[in-house]
Every structure is written in C-alpha cells, then in structure tokens.
Design a protein around this motif. Sequence first.
Motif, PDB file in Angstrom:
ATOM      1  N   GLU A  57       0.234 -19.419   0.756  1.00  0.00           N
ATOM      2  CA  GLU A  57       0.371 -19.063   2.157  1.00  0.00           C
ATOM      3  C   GLU A  57       1.208 -17.800   2.313  1.00  0.00           C
ATOM      4  OE1 GLU A  57       2.396 -22.444   3.801  1.00  0.00           O
ATOM      5  OE2 GLU A  57       4.362 -21.732   3.132  1.00  0.00           O
ATOM      6  N   VAL A  58       1.154 -17.224   3.501  1.00  0.00           N
ATOM      7  CA  VAL A  58       2.029 -16.119   3.873  1.00  0.00           C
ATOM      8  C   VAL A  58       3.224 -16.713   4.605  1.00  0.00           C
ATOM      9  CG1 VAL A  58       2.258 -14.017   5.246  1.00  0.00           C
ATOM     10  CG2 VAL A  58       0.145 -14.456   3.982  1.00  0.00           C
ATOM     11  N   SER A  59       4.432 -16.343   4.180  1.00  0.00           N
ATOM     12  CA  SER A  59       5.663 -16.947   4.700  1.00  0.00           C
ATOM     13  C   SER A  59       6.686 -15.861   5.009  1.00  0.00           C
ATOM     14  CB  SER A  59       6.259 -17.909   3.665  1.00  0.00           C
ATOM     15  OG  SER A  59       5.290 -18.749   3.110  1.00  0.00           O
ATOM     16  N   PRO A  60       7.723 -16.198   5.792  1.00  0.00           N
ATOM     17  CA  PRO A  60       8.847 -15.272   5.945  1.00  0.00           C
ATOM     18  C   PRO A  60       9.504 -15.017   4.596  1.00  0.00           C
ATOM     19  CG  PRO A  60       8.937 -17.009   7.604  1.00  0.00           C
ATOM     20  CD  PRO A  60       7.885 -17.414   6.618  1.00  0.00           C
ATOM     21  N   LEU A  61       9.961 -13.803   4.381  1.00  0.00           N
ATOM     22  CA  LEU A  61      10.590 -13.454   3.104  1.00  0.00           C
ATOM     23  C   LEU A  61      11.770 -14.367   2.803  1.00  0.00           C
ATOM     24  CD1 LEU A  61      11.273  -9.918   1.758  1.00  0.00           C
ATOM     25  CD2 LEU A  61      13.116 -11.598   1.749  1.00  0.00           C
ATOM     26  N   ALA A  62      12.490 -14.794   3.851  1.00  0.00           N
ATOM     27  CA  ALA A  62      13.706 -15.588   3.661  1.00  0.00           C
ATOM     28  C   ALA A  62      13.423 -17.089   3.617  1.00  0.00           C
ATOM     29  CB  ALA A  62      14.703 -15.274   4.769  1.00  0.00           C
ATOM     30  N   SER A  63      12.230 -17.482   3.173  1.00  0.00           N
ATOM     31  CA  SER A  63      11.916 -18.911   3.092  1.00  0.00           C
ATOM     32  C   SER A  63      12.836 -19.648   2.131  1.00  0.00           C
ATOM     33  CB  SER A  63      10.461 -19.098   2.646  1.00  0.00           C
ATOM     34  OG  SER A  63       9.565 -18.579   3.596  1.00  0.00           O
ATOM     35  N   GLY A 118      -0.401  -1.942  -6.579  1.00  0.00           N
ATOM     36  CA  GLY A 118       0.163  -2.901  -5.644  1.00  0.00           C
ATOM     37  C   GLY A 118      -0.852  -3.382  -4.625  1.00  0.00           C
ATOM     38  N   ASP A 119      -1.678  -2.463  -4.135  1.00  0.00           N
ATOM     39  CA  ASP A 119      -2.748  -2.844  -3.200  1.00  0.00           C
ATOM     40  C   ASP A 119      -3.684  -3.864  -3.829  1.00  0.00           C
ATOM     41  OD1 ASP A 119      -2.412  -1.716  -0.692  1.00  0.00           O
ATOM     42  OD2 ASP A 119      -3.242   0.215  -1.294  1.00  0.00           O
ATOM     43  N   ARG A 120      -4.062  -3.624  -5.090  1.00  0.00           N
ATOM     44  CA  ARG A 120      -4.974  -4.550  -5.766  1.00  0.00           C
ATOM     45  C   ARG A 120      -4.307  -5.907  -5.994  1.00  0.00           C
ATOM     46  NH1 ARG A 120      -6.368   0.263  -8.636  1.00  0.00           N
ATOM     47  NH2 ARG A 120      -5.082  -0.320 -10.429  1.00  0.00           N
ATOM     48  N   ALA A 121      -3.014  -5.888  -6.342  1.00  0.00           N
ATOM     49  CA  ALA A 121      -2.292  -7.147  -6.562  1.00  0.00           C
ATOM     50  C   ALA A 121      -2.201  -7.949  -5.268  1.00  0.00           C
ATOM     51  CB  ALA A 121      -0.901  -6.864  -7.119  1.00  0.00           C
ATOM     52  N   VAL A 122      -1.871  -7.283  -4.167  1.00  0.00           N
ATOM     53  CA  VAL A 122      -1.784  -7.965  -2.876  1.00  0.00           C
ATOM     54  C   VAL A 122      -3.148  -8.522  -2.478  1.00  0.00           C
ATOM     55  CG1 VAL A 122      -1.391  -7.653  -0.408  1.00  0.00           C
ATOM     56  CG2 VAL A 122       0.229  -6.690  -2.049  1.00  0.00           C
ATOM     57  N   ALA A 123      -4.202  -7.738  -2.663  1.00  0.00           N
ATOM     58  CA  ALA A 123      -5.546  -8.187  -2.298  1.00  0.00           C
ATOM     59  C   ALA A 123      -5.919  -9.446  -3.081  1.00  0.00           C
ATOM     60  CB  ALA A 123      -6.560  -7.075  -2.556  1.00  0.00           C
ATOM     61  N   TYR A 124      -5.599  -9.462  -4.377  1.00  0.00           N
ATOM     62  CA  TYR A 124      -5.907 -10.648  -5.176  1.00  0.00           C
ATOM     63  C   TYR A 124      -5.127 -11.854  -4.660  1.00  0.00           C
ATOM     64  CZ  TYR A 124      -6.342 -13.875  -9.066  1.00  0.00           C
ATOM     65  OH  TYR A 124      -6.595 -14.998  -9.812  1.00  0.00           O
ATOM     66  N   ALA A 125      -3.818 -11.668  -4.435  1.00  0.00           N
ATOM     67  CA  ALA A 125      -2.989 -12.790  -3.986  1.00  0.00           C
ATOM     68  C   ALA A 125      -3.464 -13.320  -2.635  1.00  0.00           C
ATOM     69  CB  ALA A 125      -1.528 -12.365  -3.898  1.00  0.00           C
ATOM     70  N   MET A 126      -3.837 -12.423  -1.736  1.00  0.00           N
ATOM     71  CA  MET A 126      -4.299 -12.857  -0.412  1.00  0.00           C
ATOM     72  C   MET A 126      -5.634 -13.598  -0.506  1.00  0.00           C
ATOM     73  SD  MET A 126      -1.921 -12.034   1.722  1.00  0.00           S
ATOM     74  CE  MET A 126      -2.653 -11.978   3.358  1.00  0.00           C
ATOM     75  N   ASP A 127      -6.431 -13.253  -1.480  1.00  0.00           N
ATOM     76  CA  ASP A 127      -7.701 -13.961  -1.674  1.00  0.00           C
ATOM     77  C   ASP A 127      -7.493 -15.418  -2.099  1.00  0.00           C
ATOM     78  OD1 ASP A 127      -9.275 -11.834  -0.945  1.00  0.00           O
ATOM     79  OD2 ASP A 127      -9.695 -11.174  -2.997  1.00  0.00           O
ATOM     80  N   GLN A 128      -6.286 -15.743  -2.545  1.00  0.00           N
ATOM     81  CA  GLN A 128      -6.002 -17.103  -3.014  1.00  0.00           C
ATOM     82  C   GLN A 128      -5.435 -17.990  -1.916  1.00  0.00           C
ATOM     83  OE1 GLN A 128      -7.336 -17.133  -6.059  1.00  0.00           O
ATOM     84  NE2 GLN A 128      -7.410 -14.895  -5.743  1.00  0.00           N
ATOM     85  N   LEU A 129      -5.299 -17.472  -0.694  1.00  0.00           N
ATOM     86  CA  LEU A 129      -4.736 -18.261   0.402  1.00  0.00           C
ATOM     87  C   LEU A 129      -5.482 -19.581   0.560  1.00  0.00           C
ATOM     88  CD1 LEU A 129      -4.107 -15.523   3.136  1.00  0.00           C
ATOM     89  CD2 LEU A 129      -2.395 -16.704   1.744  1.00  0.00           C
ATOM     90  N   GLY A 130      -4.713 -20.646   0.745  1.00  0.00           N
ATOM     91  CA  GLY A 130      -5.309 -21.960   0.945  1.00  0.00           C
ATOM     92  C   GLY A 130      -5.514 -22.757  -0.324  1.00  0.00           C
ATOM     93  N   LYS A 131      -5.365 -22.121  -1.501  1.00  0.00           N
ATOM     94  CA  LYS A 131      -5.507 -22.868  -2.751  1.00  0.00           C
ATOM     95  C   LYS A 131      -4.221 -23.644  -3.033  1.00  0.00           C
ATOM     96  CE  LYS A 131      -8.958 -19.826  -4.829  1.00  0.00           C
ATOM     97  NZ  LYS A 131      -9.342 -19.000  -5.993  1.00  0.00           N
TER      98      LYS A 131
END
Length: 354
Positions: free
Chosen positions: A326-332, A230-243
């Motif tokens: 992007e990072v968003s509220p869970l209830a978006s 899970g840590d690796r998955a989150v790290a990958y997803a966060m690296d994609q911010l702004g795409k």
Amino acid sequence: MSGVLLRLAWTAAVAAQAVLAPVPAAAAPDPQRPVSQLLTDLQRLYRQVEQATETYNATAGQLKRQQAEVARLDGELARARLALQDSRMDAGRLARQQYQNSSDLSPYVRLLLGRDPQHALDEGHVIGRLARERAKTVASLTGTEKKRDALARAARKALDTRLTLADKQKKQRDDVTAKLTDVERLLTSLTPEQLGAVARLEQTGVADAQRKLTTSGALGDDARPASDEGDRAVAYAMDQLGKPYQWGAEGPKSYDCSGLTSQAWDHAGTPIPRTSQEQWARLKRIPLRDLRPGDLVVYYPEATHVAMYVGNGKVVQAPRPGEKVEVSPLASYPVLGAVRPDASPAQAPATEAR
C-alpha cells in the motif's frame, strides 16, 4: 472497516500463508489493559516479527550463496577427478614403457658407447626430451592429486557450512512462526470495540508523527525528480499494490518489506541487498530533506523495516503481516533514515537522518 482495523483483525490467515510446523501454545495475553498499552504490545510484537523475518532473510541469502558454492566446488572436484584419471593413464603408459625397456641397455649407456658422436648428440637431445616429458607426467600426476584432495576438503567444508546454515534457517523460521502466533493470540483475544479503539489510536499516532515531520521541514520541498532507475523502481513497486505481505517473500505474488524494495530496484536494473539491514548498511545514506522518488526510507534503530519513497511525503511498502502492499504516510513507523540505491559512488556519505 478501515485498512488499519482490517489488519488488526487478522487472525489465522497469517499462519495459513506460511506452511510451517506449529509452535507450542503460550499463556493467553490479558486483554484487560488500556488501549494505549494494547497498541504498544501489538507494535512490539509486529516489530519482533519483522526483526525475526529480516534475520531469516539474511540467513536465506547466505544459504543461497553457499548452495551455489557447494555446486561450484562439486563441479571443480568432478573435473579434477577426470584430470587425475588422465594423469594416471599417462603415468601408467610411462611405467609400461620403462618395464618394456628393462631388459635392454639403458638409453644413457647406449649414448656413452655410441661410435658416432653426432648421432650420440642427437640421441642425447631425444633422451633429454623424453626425460622432461616423464618428469612432466609425474609432476602432473602429483599436482592433480593435490588439487583433488584440496577440492575434496573444500567441498566437505562447504557442505558442512550449508547444512549448518540450513539448520540455522529452520530455527529462525520457527522463531518467526512463534512470534506470529503471539500476534494472532493477542488479536483474537480482543473484542471488536477494542480493535476499533486500537486502530483509531494508531491512526492518530501516525497522523501526528507525519504532521511533525512535515512542519519541521525535514522533508524539504519535494521538488527533486526521480532518476530513470528510480522511476522504474517506483513503477514496479506501485504495480504490486494490493498484493499480500508474506514474511520471507520476494514476489511475484507476495512480498515482505525488503523483498518489495529489493525486487523493485532489481527490475530497475540496479540490484541491491536483500534485507533492510543490509540496504541501510551498504547503500548511500542521504538526509530526508533530499529524498526523491525511488529512495528507500529505513525504520527503527535496528533497521528492520524499509519502504520506498514515492513523493508528497508518501511511501509504498509491504507493511506487516495481515496487510497488503500500500501507499502510506512516510511516518507510519519510527524513521531511522534514508538511502539512495543509485547514488553515484563519488557522492560523499550523508549524515544519518533520524
């Protein structure tokens, strides 16, 4: 201008990001409606786009698998044809041998007329061995021909299926394009004041939904650590911010919602299904109160949107056309439930969280 307003101001850029055939123009939408109705219309259109996108993605996955099957069968068919050629050469040698011996006494007659019983017995063994070899040659030829014919039929059927899927995918692609055009048409019909009002109303709705979700206790105490995967998955997803979001994309330059989550978990070493609907159907469901970073949150009754939980009531996601990762509220969006890609198979299924 806020991020929400920027995405509402998105216009022809969406059509440019996917090089597709143009669709016929529909009647222009009426912008003279209450702001709440405009927001409802936009959310409905975006939802239709995402539904069509996930349908397209599912067909794309089927087509990819079918192309691999066609290639596999073509390879087997080529090998079967070579084997058939070898069997026919063996059969040809057998026929020539029989023809060359046609003027002589049959080996069986020589056996019956032989004066030396032991010699006759030895020759009988030889005759038996030759007979078995000839029978094997004939059986091999027959079997190889049957296999060749069966593989040829399977290859033709697989090719027909691939062509059908390709045609289906094209129609689904055109469907997505038409729905994107509807969104673009509505957005370009609105004034800056209307866009601003719609954006503020949407922000208020998300904030209210997030507050209700938090105060209800549905999210638990958020104290669960992520697994290593899970840590690796989150790290990958966060690296994609702004795409940018792009429908049907799975990186590395752009993503749609399930393209981001599937690629993140693939890079974490745990491959998961490609679409949000398959992720909801095939992965282990967990209650929202048990969420930990890396888990996936699935949205809408049809499971047509997905995001990755990162903790503190937030998700990382590729939201929709015109936006960026992007990072968003869970209830978006309206929450359907949550799944855990690296859940132990021994875990009992959780009840559906809504």
